[in-house]
Design a protein around this motif. Structure first.
Motif, short mmCIF file in Angstrom:
data_model
loop_
_atom_site.label_atom_id
_atom_site.label_comp_id
_atom_site.label_asym_id
_atom_site.label_seq_id
_atom_site.Cartn_x
_atom_site.Cartn_y
_atom_site.Cartn_z
N UNK A 46 -10.32 -3.01 9.93
CA UNK A 46 -9.67 -3.92 8.98
C UNK A 46 -8.21 -4.17 9.37
N UNK A 47 -7.55 -3.14 9.84
CA UNK A 47 -6.14 -3.27 10.20
C UNK A 47 -5.93 -4.03 11.50
N UNK A 48 -7.01 -4.30 12.25
CA UNK A 48 -6.89 -5.01 13.52
C UNK A 48 -7.37 -6.45 13.44
N UNK A 49 -7.79 -6.88 12.23
CA UNK A 49 -8.28 -8.25 12.05
C UNK A 49 -7.11 -9.17 11.73
N UNK A 50 -7.04 -10.30 12.40
CA UNK A 50 -6.03 -11.30 12.12
C UNK A 50 -6.49 -12.15 10.96
N UNK A 51 -5.77 -12.07 9.84
CA UNK A 51 -6.19 -12.76 8.62
C UNK A 51 -5.08 -13.71 8.19
N UNK A 52 -5.42 -14.99 8.03
CA UNK A 52 -4.43 -15.97 7.60
C UNK A 52 -5.09 -17.03 6.72
N UNK A 53 -4.52 -17.26 5.55
CA UNK A 53 -5.03 -18.27 4.61
C UNK A 53 -6.53 -18.10 4.38
N UNK A 54 -6.98 -16.86 4.27
CA UNK A 54 -8.41 -16.57 4.17
C UNK A 54 -8.77 -15.97 2.81
N UNK A 55 -9.98 -16.24 2.37
CA UNK A 55 -10.52 -15.58 1.19
C UNK A 55 -11.09 -14.23 1.61
N UNK A 56 -10.77 -13.19 0.85
CA UNK A 56 -11.18 -11.83 1.19
C UNK A 56 -11.73 -11.16 -0.05
N UNK A 57 -12.85 -10.44 0.11
CA UNK A 57 -13.46 -9.71 -1.00
C UNK A 57 -13.67 -8.26 -0.61
N UNK A 58 -13.23 -7.35 -1.48
CA UNK A 58 -13.58 -5.94 -1.36
C UNK A 58 -14.83 -5.74 -2.20
N UNK A 59 -15.95 -5.46 -1.54
CA UNK A 59 -17.22 -5.39 -2.24
C UNK A 59 -17.34 -4.14 -3.12
N UNK A 60 -18.17 -4.23 -4.13
CA UNK A 60 -18.46 -3.09 -4.99
C UNK A 60 -18.96 -1.92 -4.15
N UNK A 61 -18.48 -0.73 -4.43
CA UNK A 61 -18.87 0.45 -3.68
C UNK A 61 -17.97 0.75 -2.51
N UNK A 62 -17.14 -0.22 -2.10
CA UNK A 62 -16.20 0.00 -1.00
C UNK A 62 -14.87 0.50 -1.52
N UNK A 63 -14.16 1.24 -0.67
CA UNK A 63 -12.85 1.78 -1.05
C UNK A 63 -11.81 1.44 -0.01
N UNK A 64 -10.59 1.27 -0.48
CA UNK A 64 -9.45 1.11 0.40
C UNK A 64 -8.40 2.13 -0.04
#
Length: 202
Positions: free
Chosen positions: A10-28
């Protein structure tokens, strides 16, 4: 997902102007200061519906001045749990046309001098849109035990459009475990509050 681990995908993905969802059951999780679990700036359109940040899982940050979810000119939706336990941290943040909702199943836990939801007209002094603020809390915002000077919802619309709104329609803002706290602070916008707010004095 471990925000402390630079090798985490996740920390190596280039994300810009993107929709992002943390799914149920996942943790950050993260333990360092100034961390942001999920955040995006919509630099493509001026429609907040075009970029959506959603948490259906569990986000736990313990470093100071950290933020759970953040969007500029986007939509922020929390149906899961966001815990920002470090000092001066923020659960949900939005600016410049952002729509921020803590839904009925959403839970936000806040540490000392933190804010459950923080909204402002612009991010860095220049608004790309009219700077509309739209905040709705239908879930629970809770101050951690031992905290102090916590704000449930803070919205600053100085110089912004008069149609900006903050609605505490249901749910509970419970700051009873953090002395000298404030349930809701708003400036230059409409406030509607029908939910419960509990706070203690100094």
């Amino acid at each position: 997902m471990n925000l402390d681990n630079t090798a985490d995908k996740y920390n190596r993905i280039d994300k810009a102007s993107s929709s992002i969802t943390v799914n149920a059951g996942n943790t950050m999780t993260g333990t360092q200061a100034n961390q942001l679990a999920v955040g995006q700036r919509n630099t493509i359109t001026t429609n907040p519906a075009d970029m959506k940040i959603t948490n259906n899982g569990t986000i736990t940050l313990s470093g100071a001045t950290s933020t759970g979810l953040a969007a500029e000119t986007g939509t922020v939706l929390n149906t899961g749990t966001v815990s920002v336990n470090g000092a001066k941290s923020t659960g949900l943040f939005g600016a410049d046309g952002a729509i921020i909702t803590n839904d009925t199943t959403g839970a936000i836990n806040i540490g000392t001098e933190g804010a459950g939801i923080l909204a402002q007209k612009d991010l860095d002094g220049t608004a790309r849109t009219l700077g509309l603020i739209t905040v709705e809390n239908k879930g629970n915002i809770t101050a951690n035990t031992g905290g102090t000077k916590v704000i449930g919802i803070y919205a600053d619309n100085t110089g912004g459009p008069v149609t900006s709104t903050v609605s505490h329609t249901s749910g509970t803002i419970d700051l009873s475990r953090a002395p000298a706290s404030l349930g809701i602070y708003t400036k230059d916008l409409d406030l509607t509050s029908a939910g419960n707010i509990t706070a203690t004095g100094t």
